[in-house]
Design a protein around this motif. Structure first.
Motif, PDB file in Angstrom:
ATOM      1  N   ASP A 172       0.818  -1.213   0.000  1.00 33.77           N
ATOM      2  CA  ASP A 172       0.000   0.000   0.000  1.00 33.77           C
ATOM      3  C   ASP A 172       0.850   1.260   0.000  1.00 33.77           C
ATOM      4  O   ASP A 172       0.379   2.335  -0.395  1.00 33.77           O
ATOM      5  N   LEU A 173       2.087   1.165   0.467  1.00 34.46           N
ATOM      6  CA  LEU A 173       2.978   2.320   0.506  1.00 34.46           C
ATOM      7  C   LEU A 173       3.787   2.474  -0.773  1.00 34.46           C
ATOM      8  O   LEU A 173       4.122   3.583  -1.182  1.00 34.46           O
ATOM      9  N   ARG A 174       4.109   1.368  -1.404  1.00 32.61           N
ATOM     10  CA  ARG A 174       5.061   1.376  -2.512  1.00 32.61           C
ATOM     11  C   ARG A 174       4.670   2.306  -3.666  1.00 32.61           C
ATOM     12  O   ARG A 174       5.538   3.003  -4.206  1.00 32.61           O
ATOM     13  N   PRO A 175       3.414   2.366  -4.115  1.00 35.43           N
ATOM     14  CA  PRO A 175       3.107   3.232  -5.262  1.00 35.43           C
ATOM     15  C   PRO A 175       3.477   4.690  -5.038  1.00 35.43           C
ATOM     16  O   PRO A 175       3.905   5.370  -5.970  1.00 35.43           O
ATOM     17  N   TRP A 176       3.331   5.184  -3.825  1.00 37.44           N
ATOM     18  CA  TRP A 176       3.673   6.581  -3.541  1.00 37.44           C
ATOM     19  C   TRP A 176       5.158   6.729  -3.235  1.00 37.44           C
ATOM     20  O   TRP A 176       5.810   7.637  -3.736  1.00 37.44           O
ATOM     21  N   LEU A 177       5.689   5.835  -2.416  1.00 35.30           N
ATOM     22  CA  LEU A 177       7.056   6.001  -1.953  1.00 35.30           C
ATOM     23  C   LEU A 177       8.082   5.766  -3.050  1.00 35.30           C
ATOM     24  O   LEU A 177       9.179   6.308  -3.002  1.00 35.30           O
ATOM     25  N   SER A 178       7.748   4.968  -4.042  1.00 39.48           N
ATOM     26  CA  SER A 178       8.701   4.700  -5.115  1.00 39.48           C
ATOM     27  C   SER A 178       9.017   5.959  -5.907  1.00 39.48           C
ATOM     28  O   SER A 178      10.029   6.028  -6.609  1.00 39.48           O
ATOM     29  N   ARG A 179       8.164   6.977  -5.791  1.00 45.43           N
ATOM     30  CA  ARG A 179       8.417   8.243  -6.482  1.00 45.43           C
ATOM     31  C   ARG A 179       8.983   9.294  -5.525  1.00 45.43           C
ATOM     32  O   ARG A 179       9.070  10.467  -5.871  1.00 45.43           O
ATOM     33  N   GLY A 180       9.364   8.873  -4.347  1.00 41.03           N
ATOM     34  CA  GLY A 180       9.874   9.807  -3.357  1.00 41.03           C
ATOM     35  C   GLY A 180      11.360  10.071  -3.527  1.00 41.03           C
ATOM     36  O   GLY A 180      11.975   9.743  -4.543  1.00 41.03           O
ATOM     37  N   SER A 181      11.956  10.645  -2.502  1.00 38.96           N
ATOM     38  CA  SER A 181      13.377  10.977  -2.523  1.00 38.96           C
ATOM     39  C   SER A 181      14.214   9.703  -2.456  1.00 38.96           C
ATOM     40  O   SER A 181      13.711   8.597  -2.208  1.00 38.96           O
ATOM     41  N   ASP A 182      15.528   9.868  -2.674  1.00 36.99           N
ATOM     42  CA  ASP A 182      16.433   8.721  -2.583  1.00 36.99           C
ATOM     43  C   ASP A 182      16.370   8.096  -1.187  1.00 36.99           C
ATOM     44  O   ASP A 182      16.417   6.870  -1.048  1.00 36.99           O
TER      45      ASP A 182
END
Length: 330
Positions: A172-182
């Motif tokens: 549930d977190l991956r779709p948003w976090l994958s576009r986050g900072s390094d």
């Protein structure tokens, strides 16, 4: 008292009409309060104060965090959702204190301020009511909190807590976090590997430069008969080597008594002297590879049987030696 052509207003009692004593200027004007009165009462020594553009606190005392949250939601307008650390706290997460700008989710243009961090989305998630505040769901609140943080350990704390204690699936977190900072993507990779605490993340970094296979994380260990021995923070199955990031406990004694090599490393040592800790790990791996592997079970279901393994890490196995119970304290 103030008298208008509509009614008589007890200005000093107005605060009781608004939750948290937070009101919009338009609400006050709608009650018949003259425009000039707002300016007078919000002067430096006046009884009221401006919190945000168009948002007033009908008190002179410094605003509480709850009043700031309420003001931010009023500032965002209808359908605004609270997100970030403030929302996490309302969901029962307590890993980080709520400081800095209040984070809100909106689906329309809203100007950010020094007290409000605004995230605009095309479609708002379903709101969750927590203690009278409309909040973003737990997973979304964690994503927004992580995106606003600069310290990697703080990001780890937030995401680990919602996964480990909040029950939010990593997917549930991956779709948003994958576009986050390094930094956010690194923490996501740690979680995907099974890391579930900040000390485990520090330990993972220590292992990056060592010629050791990657361990499994948070592994329950049992005797061959199924008696629980404890949970290894990090576990090398071929070596029957457990790494614990805490002070020694009776569970560590149980593991050692069953033939497991147990390395205890306090979190402070992990953080302060990682190079020395790396040498501790190598010495423990060498000892584990120089004795026959005990017959135990590790993991949820899979049975682990004794085998002569680990010579590539710690030297040749002496098949004539018996089991060695050893706990290494560093």
């Amino acid at each position: 008292m103030r008298t208008t052509n509509r009614t008589t207003i007890d200005v000093d009692a107005l605060g009781g009409l608004f939750p948290g004593r937070v009101a919009t200027a338009s609400e006050l004007l709608g009650l018949g309060l003259p425009t000039g009165e707002l300016g007078v009462r919000c002067r430096p020594r006046g009884p009221w104060q401006h919190l945000l553009p168009g948002i007033l606190l009908l008190a002179r005392t410094p605003p509480t965090r709850a009043q700031l949250v309420r003001a931010a939601l009023r500032y965002g307008g209808p359908r605004t959702l609270l997100t970030g650390v403030d929302a996490l706290q309302l969901h029962g997460m307590r890993a980080l204190p709520a400081t800095g700008p209040v984070q809100i989710l909106v689906d329309r243009p809203v100007e950010p301020t020094d007290k409000v961090r605004v995230t605009r989305v095309r479609r708002l998630p379903e709101p969750v009511l927590r203690k009278g505040f409309l909040t973003a769901p737990l997973g979304r609140a964690a994503v927004d909190a992580a995106g606003a943080l600069c310290v990697r350990d703080d990001i780890r704390i937030v995401l680990t807590e919602v996964v480990r204690h909040g029950g939010v699936p990593l997917a549930d977190l991956r779709p948003w976090l994958s576009r986050g900072s390094d930094q956010v993507r690194q923490v996501l990779a740690e979680l995907a590997d099974g890391v579930r605490s900040v000390p485990q993340a520090w330990a993972r970094a220590v292992l990056d430069d060592l010629a050791l296979p990657s361990p499994r994380w948070n592994v329950p260990v049992r005797t061959a008969e199924g008696r629980p021995l404890g949970i290894a923070d990090a576990w090398w199955d071929d070596l029957a080597l457990a790494w614990q990031f805490s002070t020694p406990t009776s569970r560590g004694d149980l593991l050692a008594a069953a033939g497991v090599i147990v390395l205890h490393t306090p979190p402070a040592r992990l953080r302060q002297v990682p190079a020395a800790v790396a040498q501790d790990v190598l010495r423990a791996a060498t000892r584990a590879g120089q004795r026959p592997r005990p017959t135990i079970k590790a993991g949820k279901d899979r049975a682990i049987v004794g085998a002569d393994v680990g010579a590539d890490v710690g030297g040749d196995v002496d098949a004539g030696r018996g089991k060695e119970s050893s706990t290494i304290h560093q």
